[in-house]
Design a protein around this motif. Structure first.
Motif, PDB file in Angstrom:
ATOM      1  N   THR A   1     -24.840 -77.596  59.378  1.00 29.58           N
ATOM      2  CA  THR A   1     -23.827 -76.587  59.139  1.00 29.58           C
ATOM      3  C   THR A   1     -24.086 -75.410  60.047  1.00 29.58           C
ATOM      4  N   ASP A   2     -23.052 -74.934  60.712  1.00 26.18           N
ATOM      5  CA  ASP A   2     -23.176 -73.740  61.531  1.00 26.18           C
ATOM      6  C   ASP A   2     -23.402 -72.566  60.590  1.00 26.18           C
ATOM      7  N   SER A   3     -24.594 -71.987  60.623  1.00 24.99           N
ATOM      8  CA  SER A   3     -24.936 -70.909  59.706  1.00 24.99           C
ATOM      9  C   SER A   3     -24.022 -69.708  59.858  1.00 24.99           C
ATOM     10  N   SER A   4     -23.457 -69.507  61.048  1.00 25.49           N
ATOM     11  CA  SER A   4     -22.541 -68.388  61.235  1.00 25.49           C
ATOM     12  C   SER A   4     -21.228 -68.625  60.502  1.00 25.49           C
ATOM     13  N   ALA A   5     -20.955 -69.880  60.125  1.00 23.19           N
ATOM     14  CA  ALA A   5     -19.730 -70.194  59.395  1.00 23.19           C
ATOM     15  C   ALA A   5     -19.908 -70.014  57.889  1.00 23.19           C
ATOM     16  N   LEU A   6     -21.129 -69.748  57.450  1.00 20.48           N
ATOM     17  CA  LEU A   6     -21.382 -69.553  56.023  1.00 20.48           C
ATOM     18  C   LEU A   6     -20.774 -68.248  55.536  1.00 20.48           C
ATOM     19  N   ASP A   7     -20.453 -68.227  54.268  1.00 17.67           N
ATOM     20  CA  ASP A   7     -20.074 -66.993  53.593  1.00 17.67           C
ATOM     21  C   ASP A   7     -21.213 -65.986  53.807  1.00 17.67           C
ATOM     22  N   PRO A   8     -20.914 -64.708  54.015  1.00 20.96           N
ATOM     23  CA  PRO A   8     -21.982 -63.725  54.255  1.00 20.96           C
ATOM     24  C   PRO A   8     -23.044 -63.681  53.142  1.00 20.96           C
ATOM     25  N   GLU A   9     -22.636 -63.868  51.912  1.00 22.96           N
ATOM     26  CA  GLU A   9     -23.610 -63.849  50.811  1.00 22.96           C
ATOM     27  C   GLU A   9     -24.516 -65.080  50.848  1.00 22.96           C
ATOM     28  N   ASP A  10     -23.973 -66.219  51.259  1.00 25.06           N
ATOM     29  CA  ASP A  10     -24.804 -67.416  51.400  1.00 25.06           C
ATOM     30  C   ASP A  10     -25.748 -67.275  52.594  1.00 25.06           C
ATOM     31  N   ARG A  11     -25.245 -66.707  53.675  1.00 25.63           N
ATOM     32  CA  ARG A  11     -26.097 -66.476  54.840  1.00 25.63           C
ATOM     33  C   ARG A  11     -27.250 -65.552  54.466  1.00 25.63           C
ATOM     34  N   LYS A  12     -26.967 -64.570  53.617  1.00 23.57           N
ATOM     35  CA  LYS A  12     -28.005 -63.629  53.174  1.00 23.57           C
ATOM     36  C   LYS A  12     -29.131 -64.353  52.441  1.00 23.57           C
TER      37      LYS A  12
END
Length: 117
Positions: free
Chosen positions: A2-13
């Protein structure tokens, strides 16, 4: 992957927090969970002679000890391809069967998302 930049900001956090815990503590796994209010709990693997806990179970325990009543999501940074049934059970106990668990490699790239169920 999964492209981490495509994650929801809260999930990326929570992926970033889990990765930081792993690196900071020099442990095999780092994990973070987000509760129903948006608070996050971060942990690393616990490996004492008398107590052994995965990072994810430790993060869930920290959430429970802090008064969380549910989980929105969890993340674990690990070399493993997925999470153990015991880890999934801990997330399921607090968050329910549909709670997503993001599984990322040491570089923070999310490899897969599984549910606690």
């Amino acid at each position: 992957m999964t492209d981490s930049s495509a994650l929801d900001p809260e999930d990326r956090k929570i992926v970033t927090l889990a990765r930081s815990a792993r690196a900071r503590n020099g442990v095999p796994e780092g994990a973070a969970v987000r509760d129903e209010t948006g608070r996050t709990y971060v942990a690393g693997t616990v490996a004492l002679d008398s107590l052994k806990l995965s990072a994810l179970r430790t993060a869930v325990a920290m959430a429970v000890a802090s008064g969380a009543t549910s989980l929105e999501a969890a993340a674990v940074v690990t070399e493993a391809e997925t999470v153990s049934e015991e880890d999934r059970a801990a997330v399921r106990d607090l968050g329910g069967a549909g709670t997503p668990i993001l599984v990322a490699g040491p570089d923070g790239t999310v490899r897969t998302t599984v549910t606690a169920g």
